[in-house]
Design a protein around this motif. Structure first.
Motif, PDB file in Angstrom:
ATOM      1  N   ASP A  22       0.726  -1.232  -0.437  1.00 32.01           N
ATOM      2  CA  ASP A  22      -0.052   0.168  -0.192  1.00 32.01           C
ATOM      3  C   ASP A  22       1.024   1.479   0.095  1.00 32.01           C
ATOM      4  O   ASP A  22       1.413   1.777   0.906  1.00 32.01           O
ATOM      5  N   PRO A  23       1.140   1.618  -1.262  1.00 29.51           N
ATOM      6  CA  PRO A  23      -0.152   2.206  -1.716  1.00 29.51           C
ATOM      7  C   PRO A  23       0.722   1.579  -2.928  1.00 29.51           C
ATOM      8  O   PRO A  23      -0.534   1.309  -4.335  1.00 29.51           O
ATOM      9  N   GLY A  24       1.109   0.975  -3.123  1.00 27.59           N
ATOM     10  CA  GLY A  24       1.548  -0.321  -5.049  1.00 27.59           C
ATOM     11  C   GLY A  24       2.084   0.955  -5.559  1.00 27.59           C
ATOM     12  O   GLY A  24       1.361   0.390  -6.782  1.00 27.59           O
ATOM     13  N   TYR A  25       3.145   1.847  -5.768  1.00 26.42           N
ATOM     14  CA  TYR A  25       3.435   2.707  -6.533  1.00 26.42           C
ATOM     15  C   TYR A  25       4.622   1.669  -7.139  1.00 26.42           C
ATOM     16  O   TYR A  25       5.508   0.989  -6.686  1.00 26.42           O
ATOM     17  N   ILE A  26       4.916   2.098  -8.541  1.00 26.39           N
ATOM     18  CA  ILE A  26       5.816   1.041  -9.403  1.00 26.39           C
ATOM     19  C   ILE A  26       6.637   2.339  -9.939  1.00 26.39           C
ATOM     20  O   ILE A  26       5.844   3.034 -10.824  1.00 26.39           O
ATOM     21  N   ILE A  27       7.759   2.591 -10.116  1.00 28.94           N
ATOM     22  CA  ILE A  27       8.825   2.949 -11.138  1.00 28.94           C
ATOM     23  C   ILE A  27       9.534   2.607 -12.218  1.00 28.94           C
ATOM     24  O   ILE A  27       9.962   1.853 -11.385  1.00 28.94           O
ATOM     25  N   ILE A  28       9.405   2.885 -12.949  1.00 31.01           N
ATOM     26  CA  ILE A  28      10.423   2.365 -14.353  1.00 31.01           C
ATOM     27  C   ILE A  28      10.952   3.605 -14.868  1.00 31.01           C
ATOM     28  O   ILE A  28      10.612   4.299 -15.322  1.00 31.01           O
ATOM     29  N   SER A  29      12.451   3.572 -15.034  1.00 29.86           N
ATOM     30  CA  SER A  29      13.333   5.321 -16.377  1.00 29.86           C
ATOM     31  C   SER A  29      13.781   4.008 -15.835  1.00 29.86           C
ATOM     32  O   SER A  29      15.054   2.682 -16.294  1.00 29.86           O
ATOM     33  N   ASP A  30      14.737   4.635 -17.399  1.00 30.66           N
ATOM     34  CA  ASP A  30      16.333   5.174 -17.967  1.00 30.66           C
ATOM     35  C   ASP A  30      16.860   5.996 -18.317  1.00 30.66           C
ATOM     36  O   ASP A  30      17.822   5.904 -18.509  1.00 30.66           O
ATOM     37  N   LEU A  31      16.531   6.864 -17.130  1.00 34.74           N
ATOM     38  CA  LEU A  31      17.711   8.240 -16.955  1.00 34.74           C
ATOM     39  C   LEU A  31      18.565   7.130 -16.267  1.00 34.74           C
ATOM     40  O   LEU A  31      19.242   5.629 -15.345  1.00 34.74           O
ATOM     41  N   ASN A  32      19.736   7.536 -16.432  1.00 32.70           N
ATOM     42  CA  ASN A  32      21.280   7.926 -15.688  1.00 32.70           C
ATOM     43  C   ASN A  32      21.908   8.324 -14.182  1.00 32.70           C
ATOM     44  O   ASN A  32      21.594   9.571 -14.525  1.00 32.70           O
ATOM     45  N   ARG A  33      22.442   7.718 -13.362  1.00 30.80           N
ATOM     46  CA  ARG A  33      22.778   8.642 -12.168  1.00 30.80           C
ATOM     47  C   ARG A  33      23.721   9.060 -11.642  1.00 30.80           C
ATOM     48  O   ARG A  33      23.837   9.640 -11.166  1.00 30.80           O
TER      49      ARG A  33
END
Length: 75
Positions: A22-33
């Motif tokens: 809860d709340p079940g967020y997902i993050i998908i990214s192609d950014l470089n750190r």
């Protein structure tokens, strides 16, 4: 693909999930750190899907087990 091998140390995927269902967020990214890669373009997507978050958590657990005991795909 028979005999295909991709070492887990070479994985360049970037995804994250909320620490709890809860709340079940997902993050998908192609950014470089890394600062040396700051000039590269990229983006990210964040959304909420508790069911998918739970499945990704199971994948994450399996990946951690593989990292402890690396193996070559014998399929």
């Amino acid at each position: 693909m028979n005999g295909y091998y991709w070492a887990f140390e070479k994985d360049h995927a970037k995804w994250g999930i909320a620490p709890s269902l809860d709340p079940g967020y997902i993050i998908i990214s192609d950014l470089n750190r890394q600062l040396s890669q700051a000039n590269r373009g990229g983006g990210g997507l964040a959304f909420q899907d508790p069911d998918l978050r739970n499945y990704l958590d199971l994948i994450q657990i399996a990946e951690k087990n593989i990292e402890k005991n690396p193996h070559k795909d014998q399929s």
